[in-house]
Write an enzyme that holds these catalytic residues in place. Structure first.
Site, PDB file in Angstrom:
ATOM      1  N   HIS A  65       0.584  -1.248   0.191  1.00  0.00           N
ATOM      2  CA  HIS A  65       0.031  -0.460   0.124  1.00  0.00           C
ATOM      3  C   HIS A  65       1.064   1.113   0.365  1.00  0.00           C
ATOM      4  CE1 HIS A  65       0.770  -0.834   3.902  1.00  0.00           C
ATOM      5  NE2 HIS A  65       1.037  -0.122   4.246  1.00  0.00           N
ATOM      6  N   CYS A 197       1.388   3.968  11.228  1.00  0.00           N
ATOM      7  CA  CYS A 197       2.933   3.573  10.861  1.00  0.00           C
ATOM      8  C   CYS A 197       3.071   4.450   9.533  1.00  0.00           C
ATOM      9  CB  CYS A 197       2.049   1.776   9.840  1.00  0.00           C
ATOM     10  SG  CYS A 197       0.430   2.067   8.913  1.00  0.00           S
TER      11      CYS A 197
END
Length: 678
Positions: A65, A197
């Protein structure tokens, strides 16, 4: 607003064998759906994110991603692989692959849907339903949340918290920090956690879900603050105050970390929050039972957030130094360009002009030149203190700022210059870190980061800089300055070639920044040698993007359509001294592009030094050519280096083995889209 995923974005028979090929196959579906505008650029962003940390998770899941300017709207593509694809998970290959694409300014509603999906991936019922799916449309509906695997559950996103009823939210998150009303048992152990993250899309929410489930299984109340792409809502201060322990599962800096000071704390990477949630909860409980309290700021070093457990001192040192350099560069650009403009407007004697506070004539150009020079001088005066302060910040967070700035200012006072700033920053960070490790009585913990640490660390750093190491560093700085001033002939050419190699090796990365910081440091005490170094560094840094732009122009058939489009932008980026303009080309074909760029950079750096070109501006590219000594020879050095790089990259790409018939931008048999080398 389009649906997050449609049947066209589902591939239940993904045939790719590598993670790069899998990402390309799913990304091509996004391109066909009009969700991605530049396949090569998007894949480069995916690869850059993958390089930060593998995206494979236990349980056979891969979630490549990224956030990218080439994405038009938040999009999810799903592929199922029968053979499995290695995404770096500890338990082996992944058979469920989710490619998540978010635009640079992601839509909050869609990002909250992505966060809900990430939480669902921790549910075995959900993943089992995906593994048994037989058609694309029902699979897309399941991923959108239109259909539930098994018993339907109320649909909820991060933007729609569950009502406060005294029961757990559907995902397991307690709705308050208090025990359930009516429970006769004592209050459970309370933990507050923060997950985050680099992209803030998947791992952030998966770690939150895992911690909440593990807490529920252990009879522990866990409340999680997810600092993701959709923003974050701070935990209630009362919940934080009532917590018995803290878990940080993160790969980027935790925002407002001081809220959690003085509590038993476990600080790990976000993947540990996903795979070892039960262990983390047990560790927090053990620390609380033993009375272990983490120092308020010890674990907050910003540049250690993405450190792996095996990272050595050299890796951490590089990150600390890069922190200082990154905060220093804006001061360099502002101050240096103002000074350069002042010289262009008022001549090189403008540094002798009186203070504009005492003498300023609105109609005289020399007064305006003096104003620019003196403003730039003030900005440039912060260069060494900012470098030192933020090196210390990278090591020890906010408590390192005060001694770092103090040490940097002392470095200027004793003429230790750029080297003194480096040493002062490292020294300040080390002193603060040492103080933070001392066990402090609870009543004094509140004043430690505000009073005690700044006071003690400033005294220690000041004493060492003034009386012990400041003068030796100043002597070393003077020796380096004199050496640069005396560089002539072969020595200067060799230095220019070395700096050119460094500028072109990683195209804006750490080695590039080291060379740039070395050149900028010389501008603090300008002389003939340091001005030559600055000219060589800027010239070499312009070559890689200019060479790629020229190569796509003269031999366009060797490049994909996306690369040719990037080549048009590279003209402007290279001319503006933005070396990063060559990154898309290097990411697609590093073995041919990087050596070519390095060769051209080395030639340009060497020629610039040989020609005696000088530069007082730290940035600007061709836009500061009027401020360059020997400007025509300088442009010749850039042109020759660009030609060398262009010729090499065209030659190397021309030697590769090309299929006889292949659509221009179709993937090659290995799935990478890059023709196989000869």
């Amino acid at each position: 607003m389009s649906e997050l995923i449609t049947a066209e974005l589902v591939d239940l028979d993904l045939s790719a064998e590598t993670k790069d090929a899998a990402a390309r196959a799913l990304a091509e579906r996004m391109v066909a759906a009009g969700r991605v505008t530049d396949l090569a650029g998007f894949l480069a962003d995916v690869a850059a994110r993958e390089a930060q940390m593998p995206t494979g998770l236990d349980g056979g899941i891969g979630i490549p991603h990224c956030r990218s300017t080439h994405v038009t709207e938040p999009t999810l593509a799903f592929g199922r692989s029968a053979a499995g694809i290695d995404f770096g998970a500890p338990d082996g290959p992944a058979d469920l692959i989710f490619l998540i694409a978010a635009p640079a300014g992601g839509d909050a509603d869609h990002l909250s849907i992505l966060s809900t999906l990430a939480r669902q991936l921790m549910d075995e019922t959900f993943t089992d339903a995906l593994r048994s799916a037989t058609a694309s449309e029902p699979t897309a509906a399941l991923l959108r949340g239109d259909e539930a695997p098994g018993e339907p559950t109320p649909e909820r996103t991060e933007a729609e918290p569950a009502e406060t009823t005294g029961e757990s939210a559907p995902t397991g998150r307690p709705t308050t920090g208090r025990p359930t009303t009516g429970q006769p048992t004592p209050a459970p152990f309370r933990i507050v956690a923060v997950t985050s993250c680099p992209t803030g899309i998947a791992h952030t929410y998966m770690a939150a879900e895992s911690l909440e489930k593990a807490g529920k299984a252990a009879g522990v109340e866990v409340v999680v603050e997810t600092q993701g792409s959709a923003g974050f809502q701070r935990l209630d201060p009362q919940v934080v105050a009532a917590a018995d322990g803290v878990i940080f599962a993160h790969d980027v800096e935790v925002r407002d970390k001081e809220r959690f000071a003085g509590k038993p704390t476990v600080d790990v990477g976000v993947k540990a929050g996903i795979g070892r949630a039960a262990e983390l909860i047990a560790e927090v409980r053990r620390k609380a039972a033993q009375g272990e309290v983490s120092a308020p700021a010890r674990a907050a070093a910003p540049m250690d957030k993405d450190a792996e457990p095996g990272d050595g001192f050299a890796t951490r040192l590089r990150k600390w130094l890069m922190t200082g350099v990154s905060y220093m560069v804006p001061f360099v650009a502002a101050g240096g360009l103002l000074i350069a403009l002042a010289f262009a407007l008022g001549g090189y004697t403008i540094n002798k002009a009186p203070s504009v506070a005492d003498h300023f004539v609105w109609t005289e150009s020399t007064s305006w030149a003096a104003l620019l020079f003196q403003i730039g001088g003030v900005a440039f005066g912060f260069l060494v203190p900012v470098l030192a302060g933020f090196i210390a910040y990278g090591m020890a967070d906010r408590p390192g700022l005060v001694p770092g700035f103090v040490g940097g200012a002392i470095a200027l006072t004793v003429n230790a210059g750029f080297l003194g700033g480096l040493i002062a920053g490292l020294l300040a960070g080390a002193v603060v870190t040492a103080i933070q490790r001392v066990r402090i009585p609870a009543p004094l913990r509140g004043i430690m980061p505000v009073v005690v640490i700044p006071l003690l660390s400033s005294v220690v750093v000041g004493l060492l800089m003034f009386l012990v190491i400041g003068k030796p560093i100043a002597a070393l700085q003077k020796g380096l300055t004199d050496w640069l001033s005396g560089l002539t002939g072969a020595n200067a050419v060799i230095l220019g070639a070395l700096l050119g190699l460094m500028m072109a090796f990683d195209l804006g990365g750490p080695l590039n920044k080291v060379a740039y910081a070395f050149a900028v440091g010389g501008l603090a005490t300008p002389n003939e040698g340091s001005l030559k170094v600055m000219a060589a560094v800027m010239a070499a840094g312009m070559v890689p993007p200019l060479a790629m732009a020229l190569a796509t122009t003269v031999r366009g058939r060797l490049f994909t359509k996306a690369e040719r489009e990037n080549g048009k932008a590279a003209w402007v980026l290279g001319a503006s001294f933005i070396t990063e303009g060559a990154i898309p080309f290097a990411a697609a074909d590093p073995l041919r592009v990087i050596p070519s760029a390095m060769a051209g950079g080395a030639v340009t750096g060497a020629l610039s030094m040989a020609f005696g070109c000088t530069l007082r501006a730290p940035h600007g590219g061709i836009f500061v050519v009027p401020l360059i000594g020997q400007p025509f020879l300088y442009l010749l050095a850039v042109a020759v280096g660009t030609g060398v790089s262009t010729a090499l990259v065209v030659l190397l790409k021309g030697l590769r083995k090309r299929p006889h018939t292949r659509p221009e931008d179709s993937p090659t048999p290995d799935g990478t889209g890059v023709p196989v080398a000869a």
